[in-house]
Motif scaffolding. Structure first.
Motif, short mmCIF file in Angstrom:
data_model
loop_
_atom_site.label_atom_id
_atom_site.label_comp_id
_atom_site.label_asym_id
_atom_site.label_seq_id
_atom_site.Cartn_x
_atom_site.Cartn_y
_atom_site.Cartn_z
N LEU A 90 11.63 -35.53 -40.15
CA LEU A 90 10.90 -34.19 -40.65
C LEU A 90 11.13 -34.17 -42.04
CD1 LEU A 90 11.70 -32.13 -37.57
CD2 LEU A 90 9.53 -33.24 -37.97
N LEU A 91 12.26 -34.13 -42.37
CA LEU A 91 12.67 -33.85 -43.89
C LEU A 91 12.22 -34.51 -44.87
CD1 LEU A 91 15.76 -31.76 -43.49
CD2 LEU A 91 13.52 -30.71 -43.66
N ALA A 92 12.32 -35.91 -44.48
CA ALA A 92 11.39 -37.07 -45.46
C ALA A 92 10.06 -36.92 -45.59
CB ALA A 92 11.84 -38.44 -44.62
N ALA A 93 9.34 -36.28 -44.77
CA ALA A 93 7.73 -35.88 -44.89
C ALA A 93 7.66 -34.73 -45.63
CB ALA A 93 7.26 -36.16 -43.45
N ASP A 94 8.40 -33.56 -45.28
CA ASP A 94 8.16 -32.26 -45.81
C ASP A 94 9.25 -31.57 -46.28
OD1 ASP A 94 4.86 -32.00 -45.42
OD2 ASP A 94 5.74 -32.52 -43.29
N PRO A 95 9.22 -30.77 -47.10
CA PRO A 95 10.42 -29.73 -47.51
C PRO A 95 10.50 -28.69 -46.08
CG PRO A 95 8.55 -29.61 -49.13
CD PRO A 95 7.92 -30.36 -48.05
N VAL A 96 11.95 -28.44 -46.06
CA VAL A 96 12.02 -27.72 -44.90
C VAL A 96 11.04 -26.42 -44.63
CG1 VAL A 96 14.04 -26.45 -45.94
CG2 VAL A 96 13.96 -26.88 -43.41
N GLU A 97 10.97 -25.64 -45.78
CA GLU A 97 10.32 -24.41 -45.45
C GLU A 97 8.86 -24.63 -45.35
OE1 GLU A 97 10.45 -25.58 -49.81
OE2 GLU A 97 11.83 -25.53 -48.17
N GLU A 98 8.26 -25.84 -45.21
CA GLU A 98 6.86 -26.12 -44.90
C GLU A 98 6.62 -26.95 -43.71
OE1 GLU A 98 4.88 -28.40 -48.08
OE2 GLU A 98 5.57 -27.27 -49.46
N LEU A 99 7.78 -27.14 -42.83
CA LEU A 99 7.82 -27.64 -41.56
C LEU A 99 6.90 -26.31 -40.76
CD1 LEU A 99 11.25 -29.21 -41.03
CD2 LEU A 99 9.23 -30.32 -41.49
N PRO A 100 6.11 -26.70 -39.83
CA PRO A 100 5.23 -25.71 -39.18
C PRO A 100 5.80 -24.45 -38.58
CG PRO A 100 4.23 -27.67 -38.71
CD PRO A 100 5.59 -28.04 -39.45
N HIS A 101 6.96 -24.72 -37.69
CA HIS A 101 7.70 -23.87 -36.88
C HIS A 101 8.51 -23.09 -37.81
CE1 HIS A 101 5.63 -25.50 -33.35
NE2 HIS A 101 6.22 -26.67 -33.63
N ILE A 102 9.13 -23.66 -38.71
CA ILE A 102 10.43 -22.98 -39.66
C ILE A 102 9.29 -21.96 -40.43
CG2 ILE A 102 11.55 -23.41 -41.64
CD1 ILE A 102 12.87 -25.81 -39.97
N ALA A 103 8.17 -22.51 -41.13
CA ALA A 103 7.38 -21.50 -41.89
C ALA A 103 6.83 -20.43 -41.08
CB ALA A 103 6.05 -22.29 -42.29
N ALA A 104 6.67 -20.51 -39.76
CA ALA A 104 6.07 -19.40 -39.05
C ALA A 104 7.40 -18.41 -38.98
CB ALA A 104 5.60 -19.83 -37.62
N TRP A 105 8.51 -18.82 -38.71
CA TRP A 105 9.55 -17.88 -38.42
C TRP A 105 10.13 -17.32 -39.84
CZ3 TRP A 105 11.08 -15.48 -34.69
CH2 TRP A 105 10.82 -16.01 -33.19
N ARG A 106 9.75 -17.92 -41.18
CA ARG A 106 9.82 -17.33 -42.22
C ARG A 106 9.02 -16.22 -42.53
NH1 ARG A 106 12.91 -20.52 -46.02
NH2 ARG A 106 11.98 -20.00 -47.91
N GLU A 107 7.90 -16.28 -42.14
CA GLU A 107 6.65 -15.20 -42.44
C GLU A 107 7.23 -14.22 -41.25
OE1 GLU A 107 4.09 -14.52 -44.14
OE2 GLU A 107 5.00 -16.39 -45.50
N ALA A 108 7.67 -14.52 -39.95
CA ALA A 108 8.22 -13.47 -39.08
C ALA A 108 9.31 -12.70 -39.73
CB ALA A 108 8.61 -14.18 -37.78
N TYR A 109 10.33 -13.25 -40.39
CA TYR A 109 11.44 -12.48 -41.06
C TYR A 109 10.93 -11.51 -42.03
CZ TYR A 109 15.13 -14.59 -38.54
OH TYR A 109 16.24 -15.36 -37.79
N ARG A 110 9.88 -11.77 -42.76
CA ARG A 110 9.31 -11.25 -44.10
C ARG A 110 8.67 -9.85 -43.44
NH1 ARG A 110 7.59 -16.28 -45.86
NH2 ARG A 110 8.85 -17.17 -47.58
#
Length: 248
Positions: A70-90
C-alpha cells in the motif's frame, strides 16, 4: 441508536453478551459529525489466552507485506480509509498529524514490523491492517454497563499510564470517546484504549469494535469480522460469537 444488523453464531439470545450488544449505542452527536459512521461490535466467548503461534505470526507477516504494498503506491495519509479517519478526527478538533488513529499508527509501523504481544492482540492488529479499518479489542468481563460512543463532557475518568505509572486522565470536552458506566474505555474514537478494560493473559471473553467510514462498505466490515473470528478460533475448542452493526 438502533442497530441495523444482528448476527449470532450460536444461541446466545439471553446471554449477558447479547444483552450488552443490545444496549450498545452511538450518540446522535457523533453521527452529526460523520453520518457515514458504522460500528460493528463482535463479542467472542471461550477464548484461550496464549502466546503468539504459527497462525498469528503468519497473519502478522501478511499484514506487514500488505502495508508495504500500500505504501509503495501512495503516501499513508492518502490511503482512502486512513484519509477518511483523518477527516473524522478534524471534525471534533483533533489534529491527525499529532494524534493518529489506530489504523494509521499500525499501517505506518507495519513495514518495519508490527508488535508481537500475544495471540489475541496479534490477530486483531493484523486483521486491522489487512482490512484497513480501526479495530480494538477489550476484556468484556471488565466492563461496567454497555459500550457507548459519545462526545465527552470532559470530566469522565480515563485509566491510562504515563511514564510507566498508572494515572487517571480526562478527555477534552467534545472529544469522541467510547465509554461505559465507569468511564472512558477508548479516547479520540479509536486512538488509545484504557488500562481498565485492556486484554490480558486471563481474557476469555472479549468485545471487538470495528470502525467504518465511507468508502468502506458493510460487507467489507463483516468480512473483516469473519476473518477475525476465524483466526481466533483456530486454537482450542470452538468459540461462541455474536455481533451487532450499529448504523443509521
Amino acid at each position: 441508536m438502533p442497530g441495523r444488523d444482528v448476527r449470532q453464531d450460536a444461541a446466545v439470545t439471553t446471554s449477558p453478551a447479547a444483552d450488552l450488544l443490545a444496549a450498545a449505542s452511538v450518540d446522535e452527536a457523533v453521527l452529526a459529525l460523520r453520518p457515514d459512521y458504522r460500528a460493528l461490535l463482535v463479542v467472542v466467548e471461550g477464548l484461550h489466552p496464549a502466546a503468539g503461534d504459527a497462525v498469528s505470526e503468519e497473519l502478522l507477516v501478511r499484514a506487514e507485506e500488505h502495508a508495504r504494498e500500500l505504501l509503495a503506491a501512495d503516501p499513508v495519509e492518502e490511503l482512502p480509509h486512513i484519509a477518511a479517519w483523518r477527516e473524522a478526527y478534524r471534525s471534533f478538533g483533533a489534529k491527525p498529524q499529532r494524534t493518529r488513529n489506530s489504523l494509521e499508527a499500525l499501517t505506518r509501523r507495519a513495514p518495519q514490523g508490527l508488535p508481537r504481544v500475544n495471540r489475541l492482540t496479534d490477530v486483531y492488529n493484523a486483521v486491522s491492517v489487512l482490512h484497513q479499518m480501526p479495530l480494538g479489542g477489550e476484556d468484556l468481563d471488565r466492563y461496567t454497563g454497555p459500550p457507548r460512543l459519545v462526545r465527552a463532557v470532559g470530566d469522565e475518568p480515563f485509566d491510562t499510564s504515563a511514564g510507566g505509572e498508572p494515572v487517571v486522565e480526562h478527555p477534552e470536552a467534545g472529544e469522541v470517546v467510547w465509554r461505559d458506566d465507569a468511564g472512558v474505555t477508548c479516547r479520540r474514537w479509536n486512538w488509545r484504549q484504557g488500562r481498565r478494560t485492556q486484554l490480558t493473559g486471563a481474557t476469555t471473553t472479549a468485545i471487538f469494535i470495528l470502525d467504518a467510514l465511507d468508502p468502506m462498505a458493510d460487507d467489507a466490515l463483516h468480512a473483516a469480522a469473519d476473518d477475525l473470528v476465524g483466526h481466533l478460533g483456530t486454537a482450542g475448542p470452538p468459540l461462541t460469537s455474536a455481533r451487532r452493526l450499529l448504523a443509521v
